[in-house]
Design a protein around this motif. Structure first.
Motif, PDB file in Angstrom:
ATOM      1  N   VAL A  64       0.976  -1.145  -0.023  1.00 56.89           N
ATOM      2  CA  VAL A  64       0.048   0.150   0.049  1.00 56.89           C
ATOM      3  C   VAL A  64       0.794   1.240  -0.063  1.00 56.89           C
ATOM      4  CG1 VAL A  64      -1.604   1.400   1.455  1.00 56.89           C
ATOM      5  CG2 VAL A  64      -2.006  -1.166   1.070  1.00 56.89           C
ATOM      6  N   GLY A  65       2.042   1.145   0.950  1.00 60.43           N
ATOM      7  CA  GLY A  65       2.741   2.440   0.781  1.00 60.43           C
ATOM      8  C   GLY A  65       3.510   2.681  -0.395  1.00 60.43           C
ATOM      9  N   SER A  66       3.937   1.570  -1.089  1.00 59.78           N
ATOM     10  CA  SER A  66       4.614   1.574  -2.210  1.00 59.78           C
ATOM     11  C   SER A  66       3.787   2.100  -3.409  1.00 59.78           C
ATOM     12  CB  SER A  66       5.138   0.347  -2.604  1.00 59.78           C
ATOM     13  OG  SER A  66       6.130  -0.291  -1.777  1.00 59.78           O
ATOM     14  N   TYR A  67       2.551   1.573  -3.263  1.00 58.50           N
ATOM     15  CA  TYR A  67       1.538   2.295  -4.476  1.00 58.50           C
ATOM     16  C   TYR A  67       1.198   3.832  -4.226  1.00 58.50           C
ATOM     17  CZ  TYR A  67      -3.009   2.683  -6.740  1.00 58.50           C
ATOM     18  OH  TYR A  67      -3.994   3.164  -7.712  1.00 58.50           O
ATOM     19  N   MET A  68       1.177   4.204  -2.907  1.00 62.90           N
ATOM     20  CA  MET A  68       1.081   5.511  -2.616  1.00 62.90           C
ATOM     21  C   MET A  68       2.015   6.380  -3.277  1.00 62.90           C
ATOM     22  SD  MET A  68      -0.961   5.444   1.037  1.00 62.90           S
ATOM     23  CE  MET A  68      -1.190   6.906   0.902  1.00 62.90           C
ATOM     24  N   GLN A  69       3.305   6.052  -2.802  1.00 63.73           N
ATOM     25  CA  GLN A  69       4.428   6.756  -2.995  1.00 63.73           C
ATOM     26  C   GLN A  69       4.452   6.940  -4.719  1.00 63.73           C
ATOM     27  OE1 GLN A  69       8.411   5.140  -2.469  1.00 63.73           O
ATOM     28  NE2 GLN A  69       9.084   7.245  -1.921  1.00 63.73           N
TER      29      GLN A  69
ATOM     30  N   MET B  17       1.545   9.569  -5.805  1.00 67.84           N
ATOM     31  CA  MET B  17       1.418  10.747  -5.123  1.00 67.84           C
ATOM     32  C   MET B  17       2.567  11.546  -5.485  1.00 67.84           C
ATOM     33  SD  MET B  17      -0.082   9.827  -1.452  1.00 67.84           S
ATOM     34  CE  MET B  17      -0.347  11.633  -1.017  1.00 67.84           C
ATOM     35  N   PRO B  18       2.257  12.651  -6.381  1.00 70.59           N
ATOM     36  CA  PRO B  18       3.436  13.675  -6.694  1.00 70.59           C
ATOM     37  C   PRO B  18       4.180  14.215  -5.408  1.00 70.59           C
ATOM     38  CG  PRO B  18       1.534  14.267  -7.452  1.00 70.59           C
ATOM     39  CD  PRO B  18       1.194  13.132  -6.862  1.00 70.59           C
ATOM     40  N   GLY B  19       5.302  14.335  -5.292  1.00 71.79           N
ATOM     41  CA  GLY B  19       5.966  15.028  -4.047  1.00 71.79           C
ATOM     42  C   GLY B  19       5.815  14.295  -2.774  1.00 71.79           C
ATOM     43  N   SER B  20       5.580  12.844  -2.833  1.00 70.82           N
ATOM     44  CA  SER B  20       5.417  12.344  -1.464  1.00 70.82           C
ATOM     45  C   SER B  20       6.720  11.341  -1.287  1.00 70.82           C
ATOM     46  CB  SER B  20       4.173  11.230  -1.723  1.00 70.82           C
ATOM     47  OG  SER B  20       4.670  10.112  -2.616  1.00 70.82           O
ATOM     48  N   ARG B  21       6.932  11.281  -0.016  1.00 72.38           N
ATOM     49  CA  ARG B  21       8.324  10.459   0.427  1.00 72.38           C
ATOM     50  C   ARG B  21       7.473   9.466   1.516  1.00 72.38           C
ATOM     51  NH1 ARG B  21      12.017  14.034   4.675  1.00 72.38           N
ATOM     52  NH2 ARG B  21      12.488  12.035   6.143  1.00 72.38           N
ATOM     53  N   LEU B  22       8.250   8.062   1.275  1.00 70.87           N
ATOM     54  CA  LEU B  22       7.888   7.200   2.185  1.00 70.87           C
ATOM     55  C   LEU B  22       8.690   6.699   3.082  1.00 70.87           C
ATOM     56  CD1 LEU B  22       5.747   4.685   2.514  1.00 70.87           C
ATOM     57  CD2 LEU B  22       7.152   3.451   0.766  1.00 70.87           C
ATOM     58  N   GLU B  23       8.294   6.600   4.416  1.00 70.62           N
ATOM     59  CA  GLU B  23       9.405   6.113   5.358  1.00 70.62           C
ATOM     60  C   GLU B  23       8.686   4.974   6.084  1.00 70.62           C
ATOM     61  OE1 GLU B  23      12.265   7.006   6.328  1.00 70.62           O
ATOM     62  OE2 GLU B  23      12.298   8.876   5.288  1.00 70.62           O
ATOM     63  N   VAL B  24       9.508   3.707   5.825  1.00 72.05           N
ATOM     64  CA  VAL B  24       8.922   2.723   6.381  1.00 72.05           C
ATOM     65  C   VAL B  24       9.569   2.450   7.724  1.00 72.05           C
ATOM     66  CG1 VAL B  24       8.695   0.092   6.455  1.00 72.05           C
ATOM     67  CG2 VAL B  24       8.567   1.510   4.290  1.00 72.05           C
ATOM     68  N   VAL B  25       8.692   2.458   9.065  1.00 73.55           N
ATOM     69  CA  VAL B  25       9.360   2.199  10.136  1.00 73.55           C
ATOM     70  C   VAL B  25       9.278   0.928  10.857  1.00 73.55           C
ATOM     71  CG1 VAL B  25       8.800   3.033  12.790  1.00 73.55           C
ATOM     72  CG2 VAL B  25       8.360   4.600  10.808  1.00 73.55           C
ATOM     73  N   PRO B  26      10.445   0.214  11.346  1.00 71.24           N
ATOM     74  CA  PRO B  26      10.374  -1.051  11.917  1.00 71.24           C
ATOM     75  C   PRO B  26       9.551  -1.095  13.044  1.00 71.24           C
ATOM     76  CG  PRO B  26      12.526   0.229  12.246  1.00 71.24           C
ATOM     77  CD  PRO B  26      11.689   1.038  11.461  1.00 71.24           C
ATOM     78  N   ALA B  27       8.390  -1.585  12.806  1.00 70.81           N
ATOM     79  CA  ALA B  27       7.313  -1.680  13.835  1.00 70.81           C
ATOM     80  C   ALA B  27       6.230  -2.440  13.669  1.00 70.81           C
ATOM     81  CB  ALA B  27       6.757  -0.185  14.221  1.00 70.81           C
ATOM     82  N   HIS B  28       5.416  -2.914  14.623  1.00 69.70           N
ATOM     83  CA  HIS B  28       4.434  -3.621  14.378  1.00 69.70           C
ATOM     84  C   HIS B  28       3.185  -2.712  14.676  1.00 69.70           C
ATOM     85  CE1 HIS B  28       5.873  -7.955  13.921  1.00 69.70           C
ATOM     86  NE2 HIS B  28       6.734  -7.411  14.506  1.00 69.70           N
TER      87      HIS B  28
END
Length: 272
Positions: free
Chosen positions: A224-229, A232-243
């Motif tokens: 989902v995050g990869s799809y959004m990034q 979405m123009p001008g977006s930045r994705l940060e994946v946090v190591p968390a549950h």
């Protein structure tokens, strides 16, 4: 009744830059208490409850307005207008990420940047191009459980939302928050949340956007995050190591730093 009373608006006024924090489904503004200390010394923080949630005015609720996310986006816009907010940093958790996006498209001058905490533009799978994590019948069963066993539904969803390995008191708090909401109002918001498809709005994003995704989230898979990034123009994705689906509650320190860094790139704010 004024908008401030209707939406139980609270303002922590300690700076010139304004942050609005918008809670997710089944929650209220109190869920932000883990994140606000990182910004309260130098920001004006606006907290509120959507109509039908928290300590908002339940008499203002109508199914016609709140059966779709547009009604909640209108709450956001009206709170901004009531407080004369402009160029704000909007932080939305879960469905509020999409609510904020809709509001920003409708009233772009009110917003400066968007931060999306564990967002999903659609929880439904739509193969082969999009996998939101759920089949239609899965979500219908989840809503049916609300009718059959409201307390059991609240416990089940709260456990999934908080995630494994996190403080069990948070799960109990979230379950209690679900249970404290009027079932009709909760089900209306639930259906609006879980059956919304906001993918069409993603390419319309006109504001810099930070997407904060949990590495292990039972409600929003990594795809989902990869799809959004990508969309979405001008977006930045940060994946946090968390549950879990509540990074603002379980990993506030980590995401506060990411938010400061992101916001600082656009407004000159110092990073943590």
């Amino acid at each position: 009744m004024t908008v401030v009373l209707r939406n139980n608006v609270k303002v922590i006024d300690s700076g010139h830059r304004t942050i609005m924090m918008a809670h997710g489904f089944g929650c209220d503004q109190n869920m932000w208490r883990f994140l606000t200390p990182f910004f309260s010394s130098d920001h004006r923080i606006v907290l509120f409850d959507y109509v039908g949630s928290g300590k908002s005015d339940p008499s203002s609720f109508t199914i016609e307005r709140y059966r779709h996310l547009d009604g909640y986006a209108q709450d956001v816009i009206e709170v901004c207008e009531a407080l004369d907010l402009r160029d704000l940093l909007f932080i939305g958790h879960s469905v509020s990420a999409m609510i904020g996006l809709i509001a920003a498209i409708r009233a772009p001058a009110l917003f400066g940047q968007l931060v999306m905490v564990c967002p999903s533009p659609s929880f439904l799978n739509d193969p082969p191009d999009y996998m939101g994590g759920f089949e239609h019948e899965d979500l219908e069963e989840l809503l049916a459980l609300m009718d059959r066993n409201y307390i059991g539904w609240a416990h089940h969803l709260a456990s999934a939302v908080i995630g494994t390995g996190n403080d069990e008191t948070l799960m109990a708090e979230l379950s209690g928050s679900f249970c404290s909401t009027d079932p009709l109002l909760a089900k209306t918001f639930a259906r609006a949340t879980f059956f919304a498809d906001c993918r069409k709005f993603l390419p319309e994003t006109a504001h810099p956007t930070l997407i904060l995704q949990s590495e292990n989230d039972s409600l929003a898979p990594l795809s989902v995050g990869s799809y959004m990034q990508a969309t979405m123009p001008g977006s930045r994705l940060e994946v946090v190591p968390a549950h879990g689906h509540c990074l603002h509650m379980t990993h506030a320190t980590e995401i506060a730093g990411l938010i400061r860094s992101f916001s600082g790139q656009h407004s000159g704010l110092r990073a943590l």
